[in-house]
Design a protein around this motif. Structure first.
Motif, PDB file in Angstrom:
ATOM      1  N   PRO A  74     -21.953  -2.622 -10.315  1.00 51.49           N
ATOM      2  CA  PRO A  74     -21.865  -1.654  -9.110  1.00 51.49           C
ATOM      3  C   PRO A  74     -19.998  -1.954  -8.791  1.00 51.49           C
ATOM      4  N   ALA A  75     -19.253  -1.733  -9.745  1.00 49.89           N
ATOM      5  CA  ALA A  75     -17.958  -1.825  -9.727  1.00 49.89           C
ATOM      6  C   ALA A  75     -17.171  -1.016 -10.718  1.00 49.89           C
ATOM      7  N   ALA A  76     -15.851  -0.672 -10.480  1.00 48.29           N
ATOM      8  CA  ALA A  76     -15.218   0.021 -11.344  1.00 48.29           C
ATOM      9  C   ALA A  76     -13.808  -0.650 -11.429  1.00 48.29           C
ATOM     10  N   THR A  77     -13.073  -0.140 -12.678  1.00 47.69           N
ATOM     11  CA  THR A  77     -11.351  -0.431 -12.658  1.00 47.69           C
ATOM     12  C   THR A  77     -11.050   0.853 -12.480  1.00 47.69           C
ATOM     13  N   ALA A  78      -9.520   0.687 -11.764  1.00 48.12           N
ATOM     14  CA  ALA A  78      -8.797   1.725 -11.350  1.00 48.12           C
ATOM     15  C   ALA A  78      -7.287   1.717 -11.798  1.00 48.12           C
ATOM     16  N   ASP A  79      -6.819   2.489 -12.486  1.00 52.59           N
ATOM     17  CA  ASP A  79      -5.550   2.766 -12.986  1.00 52.59           C
ATOM     18  C   ASP A  79      -4.653   2.811 -11.827  1.00 52.59           C
ATOM     19  N   ARG A 116      -3.780  -2.703 -12.527  1.00 56.76           N
ATOM     20  CA  ARG A 116      -5.157  -2.297 -12.766  1.00 56.76           C
ATOM     21  C   ARG A 116      -5.798  -3.074 -12.015  1.00 56.76           C
ATOM     22  N   ALA A 117      -6.824  -2.401 -11.228  1.00 60.00           N
ATOM     23  CA  ALA A 117      -7.671  -3.306 -10.040  1.00 60.00           C
ATOM     24  C   ALA A 117      -8.927  -3.157 -10.680  1.00 60.00           C
ATOM     25  N   LEU A 118      -9.699  -4.058  -9.858  1.00 55.17           N
ATOM     26  CA  LEU A 118     -11.160  -4.224  -9.914  1.00 55.17           C
ATOM     27  C   LEU A 118     -11.515  -3.626  -8.523  1.00 55.17           C
ATOM     28  N   VAL A 119     -12.572  -2.664  -8.446  1.00 53.52           N
ATOM     29  CA  VAL A 119     -12.791  -1.983  -7.211  1.00 53.52           C
ATOM     30  C   VAL A 119     -14.307  -2.002  -6.876  1.00 53.52           C
ATOM     31  N   VAL A 120     -14.777  -2.504  -5.777  1.00 52.84           N
ATOM     32  CA  VAL A 120     -16.002  -2.965  -5.098  1.00 52.84           C
ATOM     33  C   VAL A 120     -16.143  -2.282  -3.784  1.00 52.84           C
ATOM     34  N   ALA A 121     -17.275  -1.984  -3.306  1.00 50.48           N
ATOM     35  CA  ALA A 121     -17.581  -1.322  -1.991  1.00 50.48           C
ATOM     36  C   ALA A 121     -18.771  -2.234  -1.306  1.00 50.48           C
ATOM     37  N   ASP A 122     -18.312  -2.480  -0.204  1.00 55.57           N
ATOM     38  CA  ASP A 122     -19.557  -3.239   0.665  1.00 55.57           C
ATOM     39  C   ASP A 122     -20.127  -4.450   0.252  1.00 55.57           C
ATOM     40  N   TYR A 123     -19.120  -5.612   0.203  1.00 54.83           N
ATOM     41  CA  TYR A 123     -19.287  -6.933   0.014  1.00 54.83           C
ATOM     42  C   TYR A 123     -20.495  -7.422   0.956  1.00 54.83           C
TER      43      TYR A 123
END
Length: 257
Positions: free
Chosen positions: A13-18, A23-30
């Protein structure tokens, strides 16, 4: 063809973002400290999963080699000032990221007012209507996005804890986290912002609604009648939307799954 600005991490449940320069690791609702919340809110007793949550995030960070972590809101579970187990969990997470020299950007969500005040010297916190970083817009989703966010080609949000209920041919069923992706409806956002539709700066963004990172949080069953979205601009703000499981399986239009 250029690679997509936002790319899900397969099976997670995560994505990479340019972000252009990062470069970021993106997650939601920890939802750090959720076990305390479940105890008081629902009378459910669960041992803390804080260490496993942190290690899962750090493992993803190491796996993709990101230079920043972006959390799309609700990094903590308690709406007020974090304390006790929740505060300890957040401090341990921030310490671990500091040791890797990786900054954290918190896109302010409806649970984050106390976190923002308590840790303003340790993390970057955005306004509630989001932020644009490079060509990616980020918001939690409990409020409407800013016009600057809508100038991005991809808009990422959390808040919904997207969940899909699947049934097989013999009546068995299961519930799984999912991604919801689709183009936004220009005229609806122009009207909300009070901007003339003909002059509204618009990059025709794709909305990417993230699955929840904390597996102990509930979700919005987006393909079940009677379920309602939490965001003020969903589902009306979507032209169309497709569901994908975490393993990349495309389920199709969320309204017909």
């Amino acid at each position: 063809m250029a690679p997509p600005a936002v790319e899900p991490v397969p099976g997670e449940p995560a994505a990479t973002a340019d972000l252009g320069d990062e470069r970021a690791l993106v997650v939601a609702d920890y939802h750090a400290g959720i076990e305390v919340g479940l105890r008081y809110e629902r009378g459910v007793e669960l041992a803390s999963n804080a260490d496993a949550r942190r290690e899962r995030l750090l493992s993803l960070l190491d796996r993709i080699g990101a230079e920043r972590v972006v959390v799309l809101g609700d990094i903590g579970h308690r709406i007020g000032n974090p304390k006790g187990d929740e505060r300890d969990e957040l401090v341990a997470l921030f310490d671990a990221l500091d040791s890797r020299d990786v900054p954290l950007t918190l896109v302010a969500g409806n649970h984050d007012g106390g976190v923002a005040d308590a840790f303003e010297d340790r993390i970057d916190v955005t306004p509630g209507d989001g932020v644009r970083m490079g060509n990616v817009g980020f918001l939690h989703g409990h409020t409407w996005p800013s016009q600057e966010v809508l100038r991005a080609e991809t808009v990422c949000m959390g808040h919904e804890h997207v969940t899909v209920k699947l049934q097989d041919s013999v009546g068995g069923g299961r519930v799984e986290s999912a991604w919801l992706r689709g183009p936004l409806r220009r005229e609806m956002f122009a009207e909300h912002l009070g901007v003339d539709d003909g002059t509204f700066e618009w990059a025709d963004p794709e909305l990417v609604v993230f699955p929840v990172f904390n597996e102990r949080s509930g979700g919005t069953w987006v393909n079940v009648d009677g379920q309602e979205f939490l965001s003020p601009f969903l589902p009306e703000g979507l032209e169309s939307g497709e569901l994908y499981l975490l393993d990349g399986t495309r389920l199709g239009d969320y309204r017909t799954v």
